[in-house]
Structure formats: structure tokens, C-alpha cells
Design an enzyme around this catalytic site. Structure first.
Site, PDB file in Angstrom:
ATOM      1  N   THR A 140       0.933  -1.185  -0.164  1.00 50.75           N
ATOM      2  CA  THR A 140      -0.037   0.082  -0.002  1.00 50.75           C
ATOM      3  C   THR A 140       0.829   1.236   0.091  1.00 50.75           C
ATOM      4  OG1 THR A 140      -1.864  -1.279   1.166  1.00 50.75           O
ATOM      5  CG2 THR A 140      -1.685   1.213   1.315  1.00 50.75           C
TER       6      THR A 140
ATOM      7  N   ASN B 133      -5.991  -9.757  -6.930  1.00 48.69           N
ATOM      8  CA  ASN B 133      -5.729 -10.667  -5.515  1.00 48.69           C
ATOM      9  C   ASN B 133      -7.037 -11.421  -5.291  1.00 48.69           C
ATOM     10  OD1 ASN B 133      -6.211  -7.656  -5.338  1.00 48.69           O
ATOM     11  ND2 ASN B 133      -7.445  -8.204  -3.760  1.00 48.69           N
TER      12      ASN B 133
ATOM     13  N   GLN C 267       0.737  -9.561  -5.399  1.00 52.23           N
ATOM     14  CA  GLN C 267       0.255 -11.040  -5.435  1.00 52.23           C
ATOM     15  C   GLN C 267       1.075 -11.882  -6.555  1.00 52.23           C
ATOM     16  OE1 GLN C 267      -1.855 -12.388  -3.687  1.00 52.23           O
ATOM     17  NE2 GLN C 267      -2.861 -10.828  -2.758  1.00 52.23           N
TER      18      GLN C 267
ATOM     19  N   GLY D 116       5.747  -7.637   1.732  1.00 54.75           N
ATOM     20  CA  GLY D 116       6.517  -8.665   2.572  1.00 54.75           C
ATOM     21  C   GLY D 116       5.469  -9.855   3.116  1.00 54.75           C
ATOM     22  N   HIS D 117       4.358  -9.471   3.631  1.00 47.04           N
ATOM     23  CA  HIS D 117       3.547 -10.265   4.376  1.00 47.04           C
ATOM     24  C   HIS D 117       2.900 -11.150   3.266  1.00 47.04           C
ATOM     25  CE1 HIS D 117      -0.643  -8.639   4.094  1.00 47.04           C
ATOM     26  NE2 HIS D 117       0.073  -7.543   3.780  1.00 47.04           N
TER      27      HIS D 117
ATOM     28  N   THR E  35      12.681   6.043  11.329  1.00 45.69           N
ATOM     29  CA  THR E  35      13.813   4.692  11.581  1.00 45.69           C
ATOM     30  C   THR E  35      13.233   3.450  11.094  1.00 45.69           C
ATOM     31  OG1 THR E  35      14.050   5.979  13.566  1.00 45.69           O
ATOM     32  CG2 THR E  35      14.704   3.627  13.569  1.00 45.69           C
TER      33      THR E  35
ATOM     34  N   CYS F  48     -17.917  -6.205   4.877  1.00 42.67           N
ATOM     35  CA  CYS F  48     -19.321  -6.112   5.903  1.00 42.67           C
ATOM     36  C   CYS F  48     -19.189  -4.708   6.578  1.00 42.67           C
ATOM     37  CB  CYS F  48     -19.074  -6.990   7.008  1.00 42.67           C
ATOM     38  SG  CYS F  48     -20.745  -7.305   7.896  1.00 42.67           S
TER      39      CYS F  48
HETATM   40  N1  PLP Z   1      -1.915  -4.927  -3.866  1.00 42.32           N
HETATM   41  C1  PLP Z   1      -2.567  -6.034  -3.615  1.00 42.32           C
HETATM   42  C2  PLP Z   1      -2.946  -6.806  -5.265  1.00 42.32           C
HETATM   43  C3  PLP Z   1      -2.871  -6.807  -2.826  1.00 42.32           C
HETATM   44  O1  PLP Z   1      -3.321  -7.950  -2.802  1.00 42.32           O
HETATM   45  C4  PLP Z   1      -2.587  -6.138  -1.499  1.00 42.32           C
HETATM   46  C5  PLP Z   1      -2.768  -6.891  -0.255  1.00 42.32           C
HETATM   47  O2  PLP Z   1      -3.906  -7.218  -0.012  1.00 42.32           O
HETATM   48  C6  PLP Z   1      -1.913  -4.786  -1.302  1.00 42.32           C
HETATM   49  C7  PLP Z   1      -1.597  -4.281  -2.579  1.00 42.32           C
HETATM   50  C8  PLP Z   1      -1.581  -4.254  -0.489  1.00 42.32           C
HETATM   51  O3  PLP Z   1      -0.477  -4.600   0.413  1.00 42.32           O
HETATM   52  P1  PLP Z   1      -0.025  -4.566   1.899  1.00 42.32           P
HETATM   53  O4  PLP Z   1      -1.022  -5.182   2.657  1.00 42.32           O
HETATM   54  O5  PLP Z   1       1.335  -4.704   1.863  1.00 42.32           O
HETATM   55  O6  PLP Z   1      -0.073  -3.039   2.073  1.00 42.32           O
END
Ligand code: PLP
Length: 374
Positions: A71, A143, A169, A190-191, A227, A314
Site C-alpha cells: 500500500t 488478488n 500477488q 513482505g507479508h 527509523t 461487511c
Molecule cells: N495490492 C494487492 C494486489 C494486494 O493484494 C494487497 C494486499 O492485500 C496490496 C496491494 C496491499 O498490500 P499491503 O498489505 O502490503 O499494504
């Protein structure tokens, strides 16, 4: 044990990443400090920069700017590249982060529609670009429905307009080489690849200058003051080094996904697959079941210990239709029925075997209960 099938929302943290992070959570180390502890932290951060760069074929580690996730990377790329008086071309199914950043930028947004399966063509992007277009944004993979987009073709079709690819993705699912893609910027999270939440990166082609969106410190070459999360970035580095191993798992994952899809189609009447079957992300199965609300299936599976996702949100007690499914042209009721099962490298054949039994049973029960109501 719960069966986790929501890897597109967030991945399972890699044990090696968690182990590597622990020492950095247990000591004071600011990567900007000049003493030994600071210099060790700096070395750890720079090692991650190299690993992330290498995983996407970057020419130099300095092309990587660390952020809190995709994001923020998208925000930096968009707000840093376009402004009022200019336009930006995006697809109708981009992540909300893209539309949000475009609004902040003040640029006019031109939206490229998708077809019933979520596809679009490079030609549509070429037609949408105007004289005042300063940036084009396209996600590598959607996604919610798993559709893959023709990023390299779009780059060629809109040249010389810079292209930002949302790779959130794509990374760890499909091999990425920024040279082949030809994009100007690539956002990573990263996650989604086994690193902790709160770290990500933006790769930027040399020569593309960005306006910093978070001022206040010299970190990240002044592009993102604040930081650094050394521990988080150490986790990201380990995850980046494991990207090839993750991708190697994807053919096995795709087989499991296909088995689940076949069983679902055979055992449950009224299943409609979303996206482009056989062509999308290897780990994603997106579908709806005629007349069965997605949130009801989600809740019933949750009770069985199976975690999946729906695209609907929701809000104020009512279920909003998924904007992505709405963009595909689905009516509001159908757009409330979307479900997404997303597998990961950790998903086992035994888990899918169990879900192949549980899912048809759950849907049968929901349908029987709704017939009783009449
Ligand atoms: N773009 C896509 C296609 C995603 O699937 C996501 C996460 O759901 C994001 C951007 C946002 O990623 P982050 O959670 O690392 O901000």
C-alpha cells in the site's frame, strides 16, 4: 488444527524469518547510528536490499526503497510521480490502495474496464492514454480472482509513459524479472511471501525521480523518512532469499487447486468459477455458488476450522457487493456471493482432501436449511 486457505490475504510467516528476527527484537540497534550496533543493523538492512533486488532481477540494490508494505509502496510511486493537471490510467480491478493514492495525488483517473472474466488488453491501455498521462498502473495479478495481466505488453503499448506494476500477488508465485517486464516501478509486499506484516518495497528504474511522500529524515535516500524496522527487514530479507523455493512449490500447489476445483464442480450444482480457469495465479480458486451468499459459506467453513475469504466487505451490518466482481459486470446479489480459496506453499494434500469433503457438505447443509425456511 485449522486449515488456512487465505494466503492471498496474508501468508504463513516463515519459521526461518521469525528466527532471524528474534535477535533484532532483543537489542537496541538503529540502522542510522554510527556505533557498532548501528553499523550491524545497517549491514542487515542492506543485505535485505540486495536480497529483494536479486529476487526481481534488479540491476542495483539502491533501486529498492523500503516501505511498510505494498500500500505504501503504491502510494509513494503514485503520489511521487503524478499531480494535479495530469492523468493516470488504472484498471477497474486495482487494489483500493491504487485508487486511494490516485485521489491523494490530485491527478485525473482514467479507468480501463475489464471483461466478464476480469481480463483486459494492452490495446485498451494504449487507447486510454492521453497527452497528459503521466503514469499507468497495472497489477501483475488480481488478488480476488487471480487473473494475470499482460504487464510487458502494456509497457510496450503505452511507451514512453512510465508503468507502475502492483506486484503484491505476483511475488513468490510467478518469476519476476523487472528487465523483462520493462516497468518503471514495482510494488512488493513482505507479508504475502512469509515475511512479517509491516514491511515491503518499491523498486524504481534508474532515472525515474520520485517526490518523497514522507519527509522528515534521511532514511531511504530521503524518500521515506523514519527509523527502519530492522527486525522486520531482516525477516523480509530471509523471505526474499526463499522466493525461488516458494515459486518451485507452485506447480504442486496448482495441482491441489485444480483437484479442489474439479471436486467442487462435480459435487456442487451451480458453481461458477471466476477469473480465467487454468490461466490465472497458480494458488487461487475464485468462485460463487448460485443462490448461496458468500458470507454464509465463509461463516460455516469457519466453524469447521477452514479459513477462506469472500471479496465482499461487511459495513454497517450489511454485506457490500465486491467491487471487483461488480467491475466484472455481476449483479449485486452475485457480487455478494464471491468466495476465494487461496493456497500457499505450506498447503498439504491432506488439507485439500479434507476440504474436498467439508465444502460440498457445508453447501448442501446451507441449501437444505434455506429450503426449510420456505
Ligand atoms: N495490492 C494487492 C494486489 C494486494 O493484494 C494487497 C494486499 O492485500 C496490496 C496491494 C496491499 O498490500 P499491503 O498489505 O502490503 O499494504
Amino acid at each position: 488444527m485449522a486449515i488456512y486457505l487465505d494466503h492471498n490475504a496474508t501468508s504463513v510467516p516463515l519459521d526461518e524469518a521469525v528466527q532471524a528476527m528474534i535477535p533484532w527484537l532483543n537489542q537496541p540497534a538503529n540502522a542510522s547510528s554510527v556505533h557498532q550496533a548501528g553499523r550491524r543493523a545497517r549491514a542487515a538492512v542492506e543485505r535485505t536490499r540486495r536480497a529483494v533486488g536479486q529476487s526481481i532481477g534488479a540491476e542495483r540494490p539502491s533501486q529498492i526503497t523500503f516501505t511498510s508494505g505494498a500500500t505504501e509502496a503504491l502510494h509513494l510511486a503514485i503520489v511521487g510521480s503524478v499531480g494535479p493537471g495530469q492523468s493516470v490510467v488504472i484498471s477497474a480491478v486495482e487494489h483500493p490502495a491504487v485508487r486511494g493514492a490516485c485521489e491523494v495525488s490530485g491527478a485525473e483517473v482514467i479507468t480501463v474496464p475489464v471483461d466478464r472474466q476480469g481480463r483486459l488488453t494492452a490495446g485498451q491501455y494504449a487507447d486510454a492514454v492521453r497527452e497528459d498521462t503521466a503514469l499507468v498502473v497495472i497489477m501483475g495479478a488480481q488478488n480476488e480472482i487471480g487473473v494475470l495481466y499482460p504487464v510487458a505488453e502494456i509497457v510496450e503499448a503505452v511507451a514512453p509513459v512510465p508503468v507502475l506494476c502492483d506486484g503484491a500477488q505476483l511475488w513468490g508465485r510467478v518469476p519476476i524479472d523487472v528487465k523483462t517486464l520493462g516497468v518503471t516501478m514495482l510494488a512488493l509486499s513482505g507479508h504475502k511471501v512469509g515475511a512479517p506484516q509491516g514491511v515491503g518495497a518499491l523498486w524504481t528504474r534508474r532515472g525515474h525521480l520520485l517526490e518523497p511522500h514522507q519527509r522528515g529524515g534521511p532514511q531511504e535516500r530521503g524518500l521515506r523518512g523514519g527509523t527502519e524496522s530492522v527486525a522486520g527487514l531482516v525477516g523480509l530479507g530471509v523471505a526474499a532469499e526463499r522466493i525461488p523455493a516458494r515459486i518451485e512449490q507452485m506447480s504442486r500447489v496448482a495441482e491441489l487447486r485444480d483437484q479442489l476445483q474439479q471436486r467442487l464442480l462435480a459435487a456442487v450444482p451451480g458453481v461458477i468459477i471466476h477469473g480465467v480457469p487454468g490461466e490465472g495465479l497458480p494458488n487461487t480458486l475464485a468462485f460463487r455458488i448460485d443462490g448461496v451468499p458468500g458470507d454464509v459459506v465463509l461463516a460455516a467453513l469457519d466453524l469447521e476450522g477452514v479459513y477462506i475469504s469472500s471479496g465482499s466487505a461487511c459495513s454497517s451490518g450489511s454485506v457490500e457487493p465486491s467491487p471487483v466482481l461488480t467491475a466484472l459486470g455481476l449483479d449485486p446479489e452475485s457480487a455478494r456471493s464471491g468466495l476465494r480459496i487461496s493456497l500457499g506453499p505450506e498447503t498439504t494434500a491432506e488439507e485439500i482432501e479434507q476440504v474436498m469433503h467439508i465444502l460440498p457438505e457445508v453447501i448442501h447443509r446451507i441449501r437444505a436449511a434455506s429450503e426449510d425456511e420456505f
